[in-house]
Design a protein around this motif. Structure first.
Motif, PDB file in Angstrom:
ATOM      1  N   VAL A  55     -23.565  35.802 -18.980  1.00 27.03           N
ATOM      2  CA  VAL A  55     -22.465  36.475 -19.667  1.00 27.03           C
ATOM      3  C   VAL A  55     -21.462  37.020 -18.659  1.00 27.03           C
ATOM      4  O   VAL A  55     -20.242  36.891 -18.841  1.00 27.03           O
ATOM      5  N   LYS A  56     -21.962  37.642 -17.590  1.00 24.88           N
ATOM      6  CA  LYS A  56     -21.050  38.181 -16.578  1.00 24.88           C
ATOM      7  C   LYS A  56     -20.201  37.072 -15.952  1.00 24.88           C
ATOM      8  O   LYS A  56     -19.066  37.316 -15.541  1.00 24.88           O
ATOM      9  N   MET A  57     -20.750  35.871 -15.902  1.00 24.92           N
ATOM     10  CA  MET A  57     -20.025  34.729 -15.354  1.00 24.92           C
ATOM     11  C   MET A  57     -18.735  34.473 -16.126  1.00 24.92           C
ATOM     12  O   MET A  57     -17.716  34.062 -15.547  1.00 24.92           O
ATOM     13  N   ILE A  58     -18.755  34.744 -17.419  1.00 24.61           N
ATOM     14  CA  ILE A  58     -17.621  34.391 -18.273  1.00 24.61           C
ATOM     15  C   ILE A  58     -16.717  35.579 -18.584  1.00 24.61           C
ATOM     16  O   ILE A  58     -15.615  35.411 -19.124  1.00 24.61           O
ATOM     17  N   ILE A  59     -17.155  36.800 -18.238  1.00 26.92           N
ATOM     18  CA  ILE A  59     -16.382  37.995 -18.596  1.00 26.92           C
ATOM     19  C   ILE A  59     -14.995  37.993 -17.951  1.00 26.92           C
ATOM     20  O   ILE A  59     -13.985  38.268 -18.610  1.00 26.92           O
ATOM     21  N   ALA A  60     -14.926  37.688 -16.653  1.00 29.42           N
ATOM     22  CA  ALA A  60     -13.642  37.739 -15.947  1.00 29.42           C
ATOM     23  C   ALA A  60     -12.602  36.797 -16.558  1.00 29.42           C
ATOM     24  O   ALA A  60     -11.477  37.227 -16.851  1.00 29.42           O
ATOM     25  N   PRO A  61     -12.910  35.497 -16.781  1.00 29.44           N
ATOM     26  CA  PRO A  61     -11.900  34.640 -17.404  1.00 29.44           C
ATOM     27  C   PRO A  61     -11.551  35.048 -18.838  1.00 29.44           C
ATOM     28  O   PRO A  61     -10.399  34.893 -19.253  1.00 29.44           O
ATOM     29  N   VAL A  62     -12.514  35.587 -19.597  1.00 30.66           N
ATOM     30  CA  VAL A  62     -12.218  36.040 -20.961  1.00 30.66           C
ATOM     31  C   VAL A  62     -11.203  37.175 -20.929  1.00 30.66           C
ATOM     32  O   VAL A  62     -10.203  37.161 -21.663  1.00 30.66           O
TER      33      VAL A  62
END
Length: 446
Positions: A55-62
């Motif tokens: 989940v943390k992997m995708i937080i920045a681009p979201v």
């Protein structure tokens, strides 16, 4: 004009395919494994850690795409400053109320009274690691850390505020460039669709992550560790429930919606937070659901990420309640002035805590370091049950940020009431009914 697109004969998903049911079953199974086979439960920790990393992997681009697309579509850039000012004012008021609730409940319940523990007998070494980390949580250090050393560094570190800071500046730049930036803006808008599809794919692993995290917690710490400090845990959960139902409930009612129905709408995300002890695990889903519930994309993109560092209601309740518990347990009587000083320091130190496991304990150490009346070594008293309070901290933080998003959107005239009512009254259609919020997405405000 409000237009909705509805598929023919929408049907509720079978109960076994609903995410909240899958997560709930996983939590129960994880608790059973952790209790009866504790060694096996401890070994399942990588399942929970792996899911949180996904989940943390995708937080920045979201966050980046949501904020940039929202701000770039605004016709008036003063809206950005106005939204952030309103959000920060709201965060300040609610954080203060949360700290006060913690103090009041501690005085009412006296969870630490009668323990009569000699501060000299406490194991200070067990909390030394947390205390050392607390020294880095100064206000100046926190504010400086908002600015990333490099753009790539912000994304690489996964620092929410650094990504938000850069996204706001970049979104403003695109809006100022105007039509010439249309190719870039269109590309980001197109990129958002597969990114959120990826979020949906990752959420399918949520039950596995919740299962591993709960099995580890119960296996390592044991349900029996709750008995000695059951009064503190009960008092904290009671204080958090009062804050959510009474304080946030009143705020929600004043703004025309029900906090109970909002909780029901977010039940899958809340169960995920409960299972993983991390509100970050549900951040991408929260942003998508708040937009689906009628909050403008730019409001969601600004308020939710900022709230994860500045609107930590559960952490604030925990800090004042835990500090008074330690004082009561060690027979230390705090004056009114000392309690006010404790509240003021807690208000500052809490702003650097992210919604992840252990941050509340570190900020408590930072607070007690500055207010030496209560011994930092007293934190050893609650170290064993802190993990069981972490879930409640994360849940309260999560609900507080969901309420804040709706409230700020309403203040900005950026809330689609029909979409909100549809989401709160018929949450099972949230993935089927797709409101097209023409006025909301246009960026126009009253």
């Amino acid at each position: 004009m409000h237009i909705t697109t509805v598929t023919s004969s929408p049907k509720r998903l079978p109960i076994y395919r609903q995410l909240y049911v899958q997560v709930l079953v996983a939590i129960v199974l994880g608790a059973i494994v952790g209790h009866f086979w504790p060694h096996t439960g401890e070994q399942l920790k990588p399942l929970g850690d792996a899911f949180i990393k996904l989940v943390k992997m995708i937080i920045a681009p979201v966050i980046f795409l949501t904020v940039v697309n929202g701000i770039a579509g605004m016709s008036n850039l003063r809206t950005v400053g106005r939204v952030m000012a309103k959000a920060m004012a709201y965060f300040l008021v609610m954080s203060t109320l949360a700290l006060v609730v913690g103090l009041l409940v501690a005085h009412l319940m006296h969870p630490g009274s009668g323990l009569n523990i000699d501060p000299a007998s406490l194991d200070a070494a067990s909390v030394q690691g947390y205390a050392s980390k607390a020294h880095s949580l100064t206000l100046t250090g926190f504010l400086m850390d908002i600015i990333p050393s490099t753009v790539i560094g912000a994304f690489a570190s996964g620092n929410i505020l650094q990504v938000l800071f850069f996204a706001v500046l970049f979104g403003i730049s695109l809006a100022m460039v105007g039509e010439a930036a249309a190719p870039v803006t269109n590309s980001f808008a197109a990129l958002a669709a597969p990114i959120f599809k990826l979020v949906h794919l990752l959420m399918k692993a949520a039950p596995i992550g919740a299962f591993g995290a709960i099995a580890f917690t119960i296996g390592k710490y044991g349900i029996g560790s709750l008995t000695n400090l059951a009064m503190l845990v009960f008092t904290f959960y009671l204080a958090s429930a009062l804050f959510v139902l009474v304080v946030l409930g009143a705020v929600a009612r004043f703004n025309g919606f029900s906090v109970v129905k909002l909780i029901r709408y977010l039940k899958a995300e809340l169960l995920l937070v409960l299972g993983t002890s991390s509100s970050e695990a549900a951040l991408p889903s929260l942003m998508e659901k708040m937009e689906l519930a009628g909050c403008r994309k730019s409001i969601v993109g600004l308020v939710v990420p900022a709230g994860y560092s500045f609107n930590l209601d559960g952490t604030n309740i925990y800090m004042t309640l835990a500090a008074l518990f330690i004082a009561q347990a060690t027979g230390i009587d705090l004056t009114l002035g000392q309690e006010i000083a404790l509240l003021a320091v807690a208000m500052i130190s809490s702003k650097g805590a992210a919604g992840v496991t252990g941050a509340g304990f570190i900020t408590l150490a930072a607070t007690l370091t500055v207010v030496p009346t209560v011994p930092v070594a007293g934190m050893a008293l609650i170290l064993g049950v802190d993990r069981f309070m972490s879930e409640c901290r994360s849940l309260t933080n999560f609900i507080g940020n969901a309420v804040a998003t709706v409230v700020v959107a309403r203040w900005e005239g950026a809330l689609d009431r029909e979409a909100l009512d549809e989401a709160l009254h018929r949450p099972h259609l949230a993935a089927i009914v797709k409101p097209r919020r023409t006025m909301i997405q246009s960026g126009e405000t009253r």
